[in-house]
Design a protein around this motif. Structure first.
Motif, PDB file in Angstrom:
ATOM      1  N   LYS A  32       2.252  25.239  -8.104  1.00 12.34           N
ATOM      2  CA  LYS A  32       0.818  24.965  -8.086  1.00 12.34           C
ATOM      3  C   LYS A  32       0.148  25.455  -9.370  1.00 12.34           C
ATOM      4  O   LYS A  32      -0.827  24.865  -9.833  1.00 12.34           O
ATOM      5  CB  LYS A  32       0.170  25.632  -6.874  1.00 12.34           C
ATOM      6  N   LYS A  37      -2.361  14.062 -10.590  1.00 12.21           N
ATOM      7  CA  LYS A  37      -2.370  14.010  -9.128  1.00 12.21           C
ATOM      8  C   LYS A  37      -1.002  14.508  -8.678  1.00 12.21           C
ATOM      9  O   LYS A  37       0.028  14.119  -9.226  1.00 12.21           O
ATOM     10  CB  LYS A  37      -2.598  12.583  -8.620  1.00 12.21           C
ATOM     11  N   VAL A  73       2.018  14.639  -6.199  1.00 14.02           N
ATOM     12  CA  VAL A  73       2.654  13.763  -5.217  1.00 14.02           C
ATOM     13  C   VAL A  73       3.921  14.447  -4.711  1.00 14.02           C
ATOM     14  O   VAL A  73       4.894  14.606  -5.452  1.00 14.02           O
ATOM     15  CB  VAL A  73       3.018  12.392  -5.835  1.00 14.02           C
ATOM     16  N   TRP A 111      -1.633  21.414  -0.615  1.00 10.06           N
ATOM     17  CA  TRP A 111      -2.377  21.261  -1.871  1.00 10.06           C
ATOM     18  C   TRP A 111      -1.981  20.017  -2.662  1.00 10.06           C
ATOM     19  O   TRP A 111      -2.477  19.783  -3.763  1.00 10.06           O
ATOM     20  CB  TRP A 111      -2.320  22.508  -2.740  1.00 10.06           C
ATOM     21  N   CYS A 112      -1.126  19.196  -2.093  1.00  9.49           N
ATOM     22  CA  CYS A 112      -0.740  17.942  -2.751  1.00  9.49           C
ATOM     23  C   CYS A 112      -1.778  16.863  -2.469  1.00  9.49           C
ATOM     24  O   CYS A 112      -2.382  16.830  -1.394  1.00  9.49           O
ATOM     25  CB  CYS A 112       0.628  17.496  -2.253  1.00  9.49           C
ATOM     26  N   ASP A 113      -1.973  15.985  -3.446  1.00 10.97           N
ATOM     27  CA  ASP A 113      -2.914  14.878  -3.265  1.00 10.97           C
ATOM     28  C   ASP A 113      -2.323  13.774  -2.400  1.00 10.97           C
ATOM     29  O   ASP A 113      -3.053  13.070  -1.700  1.00 10.97           O
ATOM     30  CB  ASP A 113      -3.298  14.297  -4.635  1.00 10.97           C
ATOM     31  N   HIS A 114      -1.005  13.607  -2.474  1.00  7.06           N
ATOM     32  CA  HIS A 114      -0.314  12.570  -1.713  1.00  7.06           C
ATOM     33  C   HIS A 114       1.033  13.120  -1.245  1.00  7.06           C
ATOM     34  O   HIS A 114       1.634  13.951  -1.930  1.00  7.06           O
ATOM     35  CB  HIS A 114      -0.027  11.334  -2.573  1.00  7.06           C
TER      36      HIS A 114
END
Length: 168
Positions: free
Chosen positions: A69, A77, A79, A117-120
């Motif tokens: 992180k 982003k 993923v 905390w991942c966007d996708h």
């Protein structure tokens, strides 16, 4: 003709197998990945026994870190690629222009704290779980296949092995 410089980085969560990491580095070189980060000690202890036959570890920064992180590239982003319920199937996923792909360990899964905390979160639909290096190759190929890459004989000549001069 060539692949355009892309904004792609890979994060490996506690990889253990140096052959898998070497195979990921080869894929990273083939698909234009800028950097590879990894956590944990297992790969650090085994990395001298790698099988990176194209020596991409010399041109692609491969950096051990405490926390993925903390090294998310600016504007990327995140993923995660994981076989987890609720994830998006890769064939229907649109890759972000600037992506930081996170892959879990060969003998485990990404922790739910990482997934939070991942966007996708995407998964590759298969009948069984895939090897870590195979997952990275499929992911990066899918990104390329869905992009507007320049193709043709120039790319073939640049990409192929020196021993291959075949034409049709």
């Amino acid at each position: 003709m060539q692949l355009e410089k892309q904004q792609i980085s890979i994060g490996l969560s506690n990889p253990k197998n140096p052959v898998n990491v070497a195979s990921i580095l080869r894929a990273a070189g083939c698909y234009g990945v800028a950097s590879v980060f990894y956590t944990g000690q297992r790969y650090r202890f085994a990395k001298d026994f790698n099988a990176d036959t194209k020596a991409f570890h010399k041109t692609i920064p491969t950096i051990g870190v405490e926390n993925l992180k903390e090294v998310v590239p600016k504007g990327a982003k995140v993923v995660a690629v994981e076989l987890v319920e609720g994830a998006t199937p890769l064939p229907s996923f649109t890759h972000p222009d600037n992506a930081f792909y996170i892959l879990g360990p060969e003998d485990g899964s990404l922790d739910s704290r990482v997934l939070s905390w991942c966007d996708h979160v995407v998964y590759i639909p298969t009948f069984s779980c895939m090897n870590l290096a195979a997952t990275a190759n499929v992911l990066l190929y899918d990104r390329l296949a869905k992009s507007n890459y320049k193709h043709g004989d120039g790319l073939i000549r640049k990409s192929r092995d020196n021993n291959n001069q075949t034409k049709i």
